[in-house]
Structures are given as structure tokens and as C-alpha cells.
Design a protein around this motif. Structure first.
Motif, PDB file in Angstrom:
ATOM      1  N   THR A 180       0.712  -1.159   0.191  1.00 55.27           N
ATOM      2  CA  THR A 180       0.300   0.418   0.378  1.00 55.27           C
ATOM      3  C   THR A 180       1.147   0.984  -0.420  1.00 55.27           C
ATOM      4  N   SER A 181       2.164   1.092   0.241  1.00 58.07           N
ATOM      5  CA  SER A 181       2.663   2.350   0.623  1.00 58.07           C
ATOM      6  C   SER A 181       3.120   2.122  -0.784  1.00 58.07           C
ATOM      7  N   TYR A 182       3.736   1.369  -1.575  1.00 55.54           N
ATOM      8  CA  TYR A 182       4.607   1.954  -3.313  1.00 55.54           C
ATOM      9  C   TYR A 182       3.443   1.974  -3.483  1.00 55.54           C
ATOM     10  N   ILE A 183       2.214   1.463  -3.757  1.00 54.18           N
ATOM     11  CA  ILE A 183       0.943   2.011  -4.674  1.00 54.18           C
ATOM     12  C   ILE A 183       1.258   4.002  -3.936  1.00 54.18           C
ATOM     13  N   HIS A 184       1.060   4.115  -3.041  1.00 52.34           N
ATOM     14  CA  HIS A 184       0.239   5.487  -2.621  1.00 52.34           C
ATOM     15  C   HIS A 184       1.493   6.570  -3.188  1.00 52.34           C
ATOM     16  N   GLN A 185       2.986   5.709  -3.065  1.00 50.41           N
ATOM     17  CA  GLN A 185       3.955   6.650  -3.772  1.00 50.41           C
ATOM     18  C   GLN A 185       4.381   6.644  -4.563  1.00 50.41           C
ATOM     19  N   ASN A 186       3.540   6.107  -5.362  1.00 44.78           N
ATOM     20  CA  ASN A 186       4.248   6.051  -7.188  1.00 44.78           C
ATOM     21  C   ASN A 186       2.074   6.171  -8.289  1.00 44.78           C
TER      22      ASN A 186
END
Length: 277
Positions: A180-186
Motif C-alpha cells: 500500500t505504501s508503494y501504491i500511494h507513493q507511485n
């Protein structure tokens, strides 16, 4: 590289090959492979694992493998999908609700060494395989509690063998927070949140990632991305600090018209109309 699919939750398969009938491949499901007889080398990811009668291997969806057979080999396969254990949580103990058999099968240690079962464990494993094979001829094994517990016992044998060999579980579980962190960052870069890119980033098979995401987050991955992107665009519009053209650029749209069409498809109104609400 071929990707094999399976739609039944559990399939038991036994066959003998002089030359392995499949090229290097991956799958969308899990496999427990027992060597009834034969000699050869198991090519598993980048590891060469010699095998013989009585050996056991576990394969998870992101693994690439095939067998280089040196002496005619009889294989016993237990193949199951994500839904197999997930649909039988009422039969499992609390430990398996936290540390699922699927996550255990993803452990890197199991892909780097051949398990050395001692004599009692070898006998128990052989008998367990024969029990599953015998029951497979009588009923639908996918719904059988007896077969389910027989398969669970194999994991117990693997864990006991690993302890006896002093093998440390390195872990290869999926970190949901990292995803989820990867998704929100990208989310601002459409290419980086494509399924094939994010699956590759986390070293997960693309077909498995989609199924895993939906099961874990109870929403289709593409819907999750669209909902998140739309929500962020709404916030940008409501803040009223950026022109639509700049918002379009920020989220990777080709132009204002592209953003407008995207937004209208999901909100039934253009960004300019939404801005007035």
C-alpha cells in the motif's frame, strides 16, 4: 515462459516421466511435489537441487522450475489454489490463521536446499502420500477434511525436518503495508502502478498478485487504483489551488481532456463541474 493455471482448488496428480514433459515454467497455484522414485536435478529458481526417491519440494506461484530427469522419475503432485486453505479456516488452528501454509511455502530456505527427512519422517511422509492417493480415487478430495488434515501433516513434517537441519526460516511473505505504501507513493505515475510493474517490484507472479490483492484487500486491484486516484484528484480540485491542466500533468494524464474523460467515467461529471459543487 509458460504460466500454468488451475481452476480447481485442489488437484492430486501422479505420473512417471523419462523426460520431464514441461519446459521451465511458473504457475498461479501452489505445488507440493513428492518423488516416489527416480534421480535427477530440480531446477528451482536459480538453484540446482539434486533429487532422489523420498524427496519433497514445495513450489509457490512466483517460483520458476522444471526437472532434469537422470533416471525415470515418478512424481506425486498436490496442487492447490489460494482458495483451498482460505475456504477451510474453520478446520485450522489459530497458528494457520496467522502463518498460512501459503506464506510458509514462499520461504526462500525451502528453495535453496533439499530437505533431509530422517527415517521416522520418511515413513510418515510416504504413508501420508499413499493415504492421499488412495482417497483421491474415492471422492472429491477438494472438500474432504481427511485429505485436508493429511496435507497439513506434511507441513508439520517439513517444519520438524527444518528444525533438525537447523534451517532458519528466512521468510518471503508479502508485506501488505509495503504494498500500500508503494501504491500511494507511485499513484502519480501510471506506469509504476501497473500490475506487471508492482508484481515485479515485489517479486510476485503477476497472475498471483491480482488474486492475492483481491483476497487480502477485498477489492480488485484496478478498482483500488482507480478509487485512490479519483479521490486524490477530487481533493486537488476542491483545494482550488491548481488548474485542471496542472492536475492532469501531476497524475500522468496526457492532457486536460484525458483527465476530464477519466474523471467523467467515474464521477459522471467533468472536473470543471465537480469544482462548482
Amino acid at each position: 515462459m509458460p504460466i500454468l493455471n488451475q481452476f480447481k482448488t485442489l488437484v492430486i496428480d501422479e505420473f512417471e516421466d523419462e523426460k520431464f514433459h514441461l519446459p521451465p515454467h511458473t504457475h498461479t497455484y501452489y505445488e507440493i511435489i513428492y518423488i516416489k522414485k527416480g534421480i535427477g536435478v530440480h531446477h528451482l529458481n536459480n538453484n540446482l537441487l539434486p533429487y532422489k526417491s523420498g524427496d519433497l519440494f514445495v513450489i509457490s506461484p512466483e517460483d520458476e522450475h522444471y526437472f532434469d530427469i537422470k533416471k525415470s522419475t515418478r512424481f506425486f503432485y498436490i496442487k492447490f489454489t489460494d482458495n483451498y486453505f482460505n475456504s477451510k479456516q474453520n478446520l485450522t488452528c489459530d497458528e494457520f490463521l496467522i502463518h498460512t501454509p501459503e506464506s510458509f511455502m514462499r520461504d526462500k530456505t525451502l528453495k535453496e536446499t533439499v530437505l533431509k527427512l530422517d527415517d521416522p519422517c520418511k515413513t510418515i511422509l510416504r504413508n501420508t502420500i499413499e493415504n492421499i492417493a488412495a482417497y483421491n480415487c474415492k471422492t472429491d478430495v477438494s472438500t474432504s477434511p481427511i485429505v485436508f488434515y493429511q496435507i497439513l501433516s506434511i507441513f508439520g513434517l517439513i517444519k520438524e525436518t527444518m528444525r533438525g537441519q537447523n534451517l532458519v526460516i528466512k521468510g518471503n511473505s508479502i508485506d501488505n503495508e509495503q504494498i500500500t505504501s508503494y501504491i500511494h507513493q507511485n499513484i502519480y505515475n501510471p506506469k509504476l502502478v501497473q500490475i506487471k510493474v508492482i508484481a515485479s517490484h515485489f517479486n510476485i507472479a503477476e497472475t498471483y498478485f491480482s488474486a492475492y490483492f483481491k483476497r487480502t484487500f477485498t477489492i480488485n486491484y484496478r478498482d483500488y487504483i482507480h478509487n485512490l486516484r479519483t479521490t486524490l484528484i477530487e481533493k486537488r480540485i476542491h483545494n482550488n489551488q491548481l488548474p485542471i491542466k496542472q492536475i492532469a500533468y501531476e497524475f500522468g494524464f496526457t492532457d486536460e481532456s484525458h483527465l476530464s474523460n477519466y474523471f467523467k467515467k467515474r464521477k459522471n461529471m467533468k472536473p470543471t463541474d465537480f469544482k462548482k459543487t
